[in-house]
Structures are given as structure tokens and as C-alpha cells.
Design an enzyme around this catalytic site. Sequence first.
Site, PDB file in Angstrom:
ATOM      1  N   ASP A 141       0.815  -1.216   0.000  1.00 40.46           N
ATOM      2  CA  ASP A 141       0.000   0.000   0.000  1.00 40.46           C
ATOM      3  C   ASP A 141       0.849   1.266   0.000  1.00 40.46           C
ATOM      4  O   ASP A 141       2.063   1.227   0.224  1.00 40.46           O
ATOM      5  CB  ASP A 141      -0.971  -0.006   1.190  1.00 40.46           C
ATOM      6  CG  ASP A 141      -0.348  -0.542   2.480  1.00 40.46           C
ATOM      7  OD1 ASP A 141       0.896  -0.536   2.588  1.00 40.46           O
ATOM      8  OD2 ASP A 141      -1.089  -0.957   3.367  1.00 40.46           O
ATOM      9  N   ASN A 152      -7.899  -3.136  14.099  1.00 44.23           N
ATOM     10  CA  ASN A 152      -9.263  -3.477  13.679  1.00 44.23           C
ATOM     11  C   ASN A 152      -9.272  -4.686  12.738  1.00 44.23           C
ATOM     12  O   ASN A 152     -10.291  -5.015  12.159  1.00 44.23           O
ATOM     13  CB  ASN A 152      -9.931  -2.260  13.007  1.00 44.23           C
ATOM     14  CG  ASN A 152      -9.187  -1.809  11.758  1.00 44.23           C
ATOM     15  OD1 ASN A 152      -8.246  -2.452  11.317  1.00 44.23           O
ATOM     16  ND2 ASN A 152      -9.621  -0.697  11.179  1.00 44.23           N
ATOM     17  N   HIS A 202      -7.397  -4.980   9.965  1.00 40.93           N
ATOM     18  CA  HIS A 202      -7.077  -4.705   8.557  1.00 40.93           C
ATOM     19  C   HIS A 202      -5.764  -5.373   8.146  1.00 40.93           C
ATOM     20  O   HIS A 202      -4.863  -5.567   8.969  1.00 40.93           O
ATOM     21  CB  HIS A 202      -7.100  -3.203   8.231  1.00 40.93           C
ATOM     22  CG  HIS A 202      -5.968  -2.387   8.739  1.00 40.93           C
ATOM     23  ND1 HIS A 202      -6.118  -1.087   9.174  1.00 40.93           N
ATOM     24  CD2 HIS A 202      -4.634  -2.652   8.874  1.00 40.93           C
ATOM     25  CE1 HIS A 202      -4.956  -0.602   9.540  1.00 40.93           C
ATOM     26  NE2 HIS A 202      -4.029  -1.535   9.372  1.00 40.93           N
ATOM     27  N   GLU A 235      -9.829  -2.352   5.068  1.00 36.17           N
ATOM     28  CA  GLU A 235     -10.474  -2.084   6.352  1.00 36.17           C
ATOM     29  C   GLU A 235     -11.722  -2.957   6.518  1.00 36.17           C
ATOM     30  O   GLU A 235     -12.330  -3.373   5.525  1.00 36.17           O
ATOM     31  CB  GLU A 235     -10.895  -0.604   6.394  1.00 36.17           C
ATOM     32  CG  GLU A 235      -9.756   0.387   6.215  1.00 36.17           C
ATOM     33  CD  GLU A 235      -8.969   0.627   7.496  1.00 36.17           C
ATOM     34  OE1 GLU A 235      -8.917  -0.263   8.363  1.00 36.17           O
ATOM     35  OE2 GLU A 235      -8.392   1.724   7.624  1.00 36.17           O
TER      36      GLU A 235
HETATM   37  C1  F6R Z   1       1.386  -1.472   6.181  1.00 38.94           C
HETATM   38  C2  F6R Z   1       0.094  -2.118   6.242  1.00 38.94           C
HETATM   39  C3  F6R Z   1      -0.730  -2.143   7.497  1.00 38.94           C
HETATM   40  C4  F6R Z   1       0.081  -2.457   8.750  1.00 38.94           C
HETATM   41  C5  F6R Z   1      -0.817  -2.428   9.982  1.00 38.94           C
HETATM   42  C6  F6R Z   1      -0.034  -2.676  11.266  1.00 38.94           C
HETATM   43  O1  F6R Z   1       1.940  -1.600   4.887  1.00 38.94           O
HETATM   44  O2  F6R Z   1      -0.330  -2.613   5.258  1.00 38.94           O
HETATM   45  O3  F6R Z   1      -1.733  -3.113   7.352  1.00 38.94           O
HETATM   46  O4  F6R Z   1       0.693  -3.695   8.613  1.00 38.94           O
HETATM   47  O5  F6R Z   1      -1.479  -1.207  10.067  1.00 38.94           O
HETATM   48  O6  F6R Z   1       0.815  -1.593  11.494  1.00 38.94           O
HETATM   49  P1  F6R Z   1       1.958  -1.675  12.598  1.00 38.94           P
HETATM   50  O7  F6R Z   1       2.943  -2.679  12.135  1.00 38.94           O
HETATM   51  O8  F6R Z   1       2.549  -0.281  12.616  1.00 38.94           O
HETATM   52  O9  F6R Z   1       1.293  -2.061  13.874  1.00 38.94           O
END
Ligand code: F6R
Length: 240
Positions: free
Chosen positions: A67, A135, A137, A142
Site C-alpha cells: 500500500d 481493527n 485490517h 479495512e
Molecule cells: C502497512 C500495512 C498495514 C500495517 C498495519 C499494522 O503496509 O499494510 O496493514 O501492517 O497497520 O501496522 P503496525 O505494524 O505499525 O502495527
Amino acid sequence: MNIRMFDSREELDAFAAQFFIDKINRKPQATLGLATGSTPIGIYENLVERYRKGDVSFSQVTTFNLDEYVGVPASNEQSYAYFMKNNLFGHIDLPVDRAFLPNGMADDLQAECAHYDGMMAGQPIDIQLLGIGHNGHIGFNEPDEALQGGTHVVTLKQETRDANARFFASMDDVPKLAITMGVGSIMKARTIMLVAKGADKADIIKQALQGPITTQCPASLLQAHPDALILLDREAGGKL
Ligand code: F6R
């Protein structure tokens, strides 16, 4: 699902890096799906260190990131392109023209999504690395009543913007839109490696791995993947 629990984050990071290295050494032209966020940083540090020791070369590897924010240029420290350069790409021999992220600066975002899917269609992902949002994701898919298969533009949930606000000067600077690979692209990866660290991920890990498979928790879809490897530290796995 193969769930592995580690006593320390260091052990987890070393194991994950070794997993990637074994794949690349068996298949030098491997295609990797990569993630940003705090979770993979230790894994990337290990990969850089092992590259410097001569244990692995990325010279024939291709990477696709999950992303990117919309409207944040690669030169901005908060962009995922910058993150990847800073934490991994700038320190290894991966050719820059084979390290792909969605272009959140594209004039035509829909065309960019189709272009990204087109590139991935020619190169199935061997290992897709994932973190997990509080959540549930994955990427920026989401929780919702329905999920999208392909790369698409997503409006970030307030809770996701709140979680990411720590990286920005003010809440107003946190992007509202992102481009993300869809769950279809993620599920097509031959192997998925989902990593979670810390007690704050314990509830969502329990829900994702032991709760119902539901679009309201996108990570729960991994229960249906034929080769999902889940790497947890004791804290993240504490409620299983
Ligand atoms: C990042 C991504 C997100 C993160 C998720 C967890 O490329 O796709 O899904 O993996 O938000 O973020 P952290 O690792 O900061 O807890």
C-alpha cells in the site's frame, strides 16, 4: 495455519528473515510482497545485516508493497516509498526498477490500481508479509460489509488514521486516502506470513485466528489460505 510463538521479538525477526533468505536462496528470482508499519522493521534490519554478511542477494528479486498513501510524494518521510528506501531498499542490492509500490501521486488513481494489478498478474507473489491493524485490517483493507479483490483506493477509517497519527506533525496531515492491494491479490500469494507483536494486538489476533471468517475482520480470511504462517511474540499470542 501454522502459528508460531516466540519468546522475544529478536527471535521472531531472525526467524522471519531466515524464512525470506531460504526462499531467495532457493529461488533467486522470488517475488516478495512487503509491508510497512512498525511490525516489519526488525525483520528488515535482519535482512540488511544478513545481506551485508553475504548470506543473501536481492539482485534478481522483485518486490510489491501492499500500500501507499494518496497525495504523499516519495520524497516525504511519511510516504511508504520513503519508509521502504530508508528501512530496506536503500541498503540492499535490490534493483530500484524491480521494487514496486502503488503510486499514490498518480493523476488517475483508478488507472494506477489497474496498472499495479497488471504487473502483479505476471509475477505471482511467493511470500507476502503482512502486519495487522487493531481493527483486523491487512494492507489497508479495512473491516467492511464487503471487501475488494484487486488494488483499489480506500478511505482510511478514523481508527487507522488515529493509529498512524503518531508519525505526522498533526492529525490534519494524516492522509485520508490510500491505495492498497485487495484481499484477492493478498490471498493469491503462495505463502502468507502475518506478523504481530505486542499485547495491544492480542485481542485482534485471537479474533482473526480463532473467530469467524468475516469481512469485518479482514485478517480472518487468512484462515482459508492454504499456506499461512503466523508469527507472534508471546504478548500478541497471549490470548490464544
Ligand atoms: C502497512 C500495512 C498495514 C500495517 C498495519 C499494522 O503496509 O499494510 O496493514 O501492517 O497497520 O501496522 P503496525 O505494524 O505499525 O502495527
